[in-house]
Enzyme design. Structure first.
Site, PDB file in Angstrom:
ATOM      1  N   SER A 237       0.908  -1.173   0.147  1.00 50.76           N
ATOM      2  CA  SER A 237       0.077   0.092   0.000  1.00 50.76           C
ATOM      3  C   SER A 237       0.956   1.225   0.046  1.00 50.76           C
ATOM      4  O   SER A 237       1.789   1.423  -0.733  1.00 50.76           O
ATOM      5  CB  SER A 237      -1.002   0.100   1.270  1.00 50.76           C
ATOM      6  OG  SER A 237      -1.822   1.057   1.029  1.00 50.76           O
TER       7      SER A 237
ATOM      8  N   ASP B 205      -8.238  -3.292  -7.542  1.00 45.37           N
ATOM      9  CA  ASP B 205      -7.604  -2.894  -6.067  1.00 45.37           C
ATOM     10  C   ASP B 205      -8.737  -2.124  -5.164  1.00 45.37           C
ATOM     11  O   ASP B 205      -9.236  -1.115  -5.564  1.00 45.37           O
ATOM     12  CB  ASP B 205      -6.303  -1.842  -6.325  1.00 45.37           C
ATOM     13  CG  ASP B 205      -5.829  -1.400  -4.889  1.00 45.37           C
ATOM     14  OD1 ASP B 205      -6.123  -0.946  -4.114  1.00 45.37           O
ATOM     15  OD2 ASP B 205      -4.508  -1.897  -4.895  1.00 45.37           O
TER      16      ASP B 205
ATOM     17  N   HIS C 107      -6.578  -5.652  -1.680  1.00 46.80           N
ATOM     18  CA  HIS C 107      -5.361  -4.688  -1.401  1.00 46.80           C
ATOM     19  C   HIS C 107      -4.267  -5.241  -0.682  1.00 46.80           C
ATOM     20  O   HIS C 107      -4.676  -5.592   0.683  1.00 46.80           O
ATOM     21  CB  HIS C 107      -5.973  -3.322  -0.812  1.00 46.80           C
ATOM     22  CG  HIS C 107      -5.246  -2.355  -0.616  1.00 46.80           C
ATOM     23  ND1 HIS C 107      -4.572  -1.627  -1.794  1.00 46.80           N
ATOM     24  CD2 HIS C 107      -4.602  -1.480   0.254  1.00 46.80           C
ATOM     25  CE1 HIS C 107      -3.858  -0.477  -1.462  1.00 46.80           C
ATOM     26  NE2 HIS C 107      -3.917  -0.693  -0.086  1.00 46.80           N
TER      27      HIS C 107
END
Length: 466
Positions: free
Chosen positions: A247, A343, A411
């Site tokens: 991330s 995502d 994610h």
């Protein structure tokens, strides 16, 4: 030399002591605990895994329990006091689970201004390498979004996203896991998890401290201080090294990639890996550039421009260099991009942010892709098309670029064992993520795997981890 808090149970001791009346925790009690035979190795850090944590906890608990019963019995309050000690014992036990990796509080970095948003010291977790991996290093950066104004950053001061005071021990799994079967290519390396507490993907550097909020924008200093500490620990002699992240940490792995390469020996095999860090410069459902404005605010607030890759900022506005699609083609260092085409974070915050979905028509879809309407699914497919178009073309790519894009609604997929490399892990072209990354790093295969559109992949595990 940095001062380390090496053991989670020890780090909990001041909290427990301060929570008890003075009569319940005396210097004699502390001396008893610290004199325990198992403690010298833990305190000095010479053999931090040599003694079972359960033994240490039992010593702490027995000291508190025995003294409390003795004192409380005479005052007639033994039952309530015993209950209190039992609860405290459970708190300590829960904070020091077997398998937790040591926390390194880099207190020496505070004097250089390398601090979290609230001014507390940076933290990383370190599991030393062994055997054939003793000279190999994997530095994995935690994710957690960004803050773009004083109000958002102030909220982070009250949790682990902006203060190391709230960080707790954790275990390693996935790409930083220590089990050979589950992580055959990296299990015995020096494995580090860098905690994220600056809100800028480790790019901020503003000298002035916000007086009203006590906010420190020093992410770049935090990154530099931790890397310098690791270099002193032996990374300066690395044979193999991988900078990775998830991330916001995955974005940091791209933004710091060439800098990381330049800090290590020229003879070392150095590469970078970004998981769920390829954030695209896309429009939201109303046609506005929400994420572009968001990133511009982040870069301006944190003073990030000077710490973004000059290979990009020399060509365009610094805030556009927060987007990997503008940075990756300029990199010199081999890179692996892992991302879900759908995502989950980007669907929620780039495509359909709350500001663009005031009627909350996307609320259910954002939480569960199976709850999306047909028109919403069409929008998601268009997002996937735009995402794939933003990926670097072969002729643009740095050397040995590999890509793994699955069609999951997810994610971050490298930090959990069940998505990294396990029975039932996501597969693209008959290959699991962990194997694809290992093959790429060790030059067994350079690949460009792009999955078919949703919902074609039954191996997907739809989740949103950062």
């Amino acid at each position: 030399m940095p001062r380390y808090c090496r053991h989670p149970a020890l780090s909990s001791l001041p909290f427990i002591a301060s929570s008890l009346p003075p009569s319940l925790f005396t210097a004699q009690h502390a001396a008893t605990i610290y004199a325990t035979p198992s403690l010298p190795a833990v305190v000095t850090g010479r053999a931090s895994h040599s003694q079972p944590e359960a033994h240490l906890l039992s010593v702490i608990f027995s000291v508190f329990f025995s003294s409390t019963l003795a004192m409380a019995a005479s005052s007639g309050e033994w039952l309530s006091r015993a209950a209190m000690v039992l609860v405290l014992g459970l708190v300590v036990a829960s904070s020091a689970k077997a398998g937790d990796v040591d926390m390194v509080f880099l207190k020496s970095a505070v004097s250089t201004g390398a601090v979290c948003l609230d001014g507390s010291p940076p933290v990383y977790h370190f599991s030393p390498g062994s055997g054939s991996g003793a000279n190999n290093w994997l530095v994995h950066m935690e994710g957690g979004g960004w803050c773009r104004n004083a109000q958002e950053c102030s909220v982070r001061q009250g949790n682990f996203r902006g203060s190391s005071k709230f960080m707790r021990p954790l275990s390693f799994s996935g790409i930083i896991g220590g089990n050979q079967r589950n992580n055959p290519d990296f299990y015995n390396w020096n494995r580090i998890k860098v905690r994220y507490c600056d809100g800028s993907s480790f790019t901020g550097d503003v000298e002035t401290v916000e007086t009203s909020t006590n906010l420190h924008f020093r992410g770049a200093r935090v990154w530099n201080a931790i890397i310098e500490d690791l270099l002193a620990k032996g990374m300066s002699k690395a044979q193999n090294a991988l900078l990775s992240g998830c991330s916001a940490g995955g974005l940091a792995a791209i933004l710091h990639c060439d800098q990381f390469r330049d800090l290590l020996p020229a003879t070392a095999n150095v590469k970078c890996f970004s998981d769920a860090g390829f954030f695209v410069d896309g429009k939201d459902i109303t046609g506005n550039d929400f994420v572009r404005t968001f990133y511009k605010d982040v870069v301006n607030l944190h003073g990030s421009a000077k710490n973004l890759p000059s290979s990009c900022t020399s060509k365009m506005s610094p805030d556009l260099c927060f987007f990997p699609q503008n940075v990756v083609p300029t990199l010199r260092t081999p890179l692996f991009i892992l991302n879900a085409a759908y995502d989950a974070w980007q669907i929620k915050n780039v495509l359909a942010p709350s500001a663009a979905d005031k009627k909350k028509t996307w609320a259910k879809c954002k939480l569960d892709i199976t709850a999306c309407s047909s028109s919403q699914l069409t929008t998601l497919q268009n997002f996937r098309t735009d995402f794939l178009a933003a990926l670097p073309k072969p002729e643009q790519s740095p050397a040995n670029l590999s890509i793994f894009i699955d069609s999951c609604y997810a994610h971050c997929q490298s930090g959990s064992q069940d998505t990294w490399l396990a029975q039932g892990s996501p597969v693209v072209e008959k290959t699991q993520i962990g194997k694809a990354v290992g093959d790429w790093f060790h030059d067994r295969e350079v690949s460009r795997r792009i999955d078919c559109p949703y919902p074609c992949n039954p191996t997907c595990k739809n989740r949103d981890d950062d």
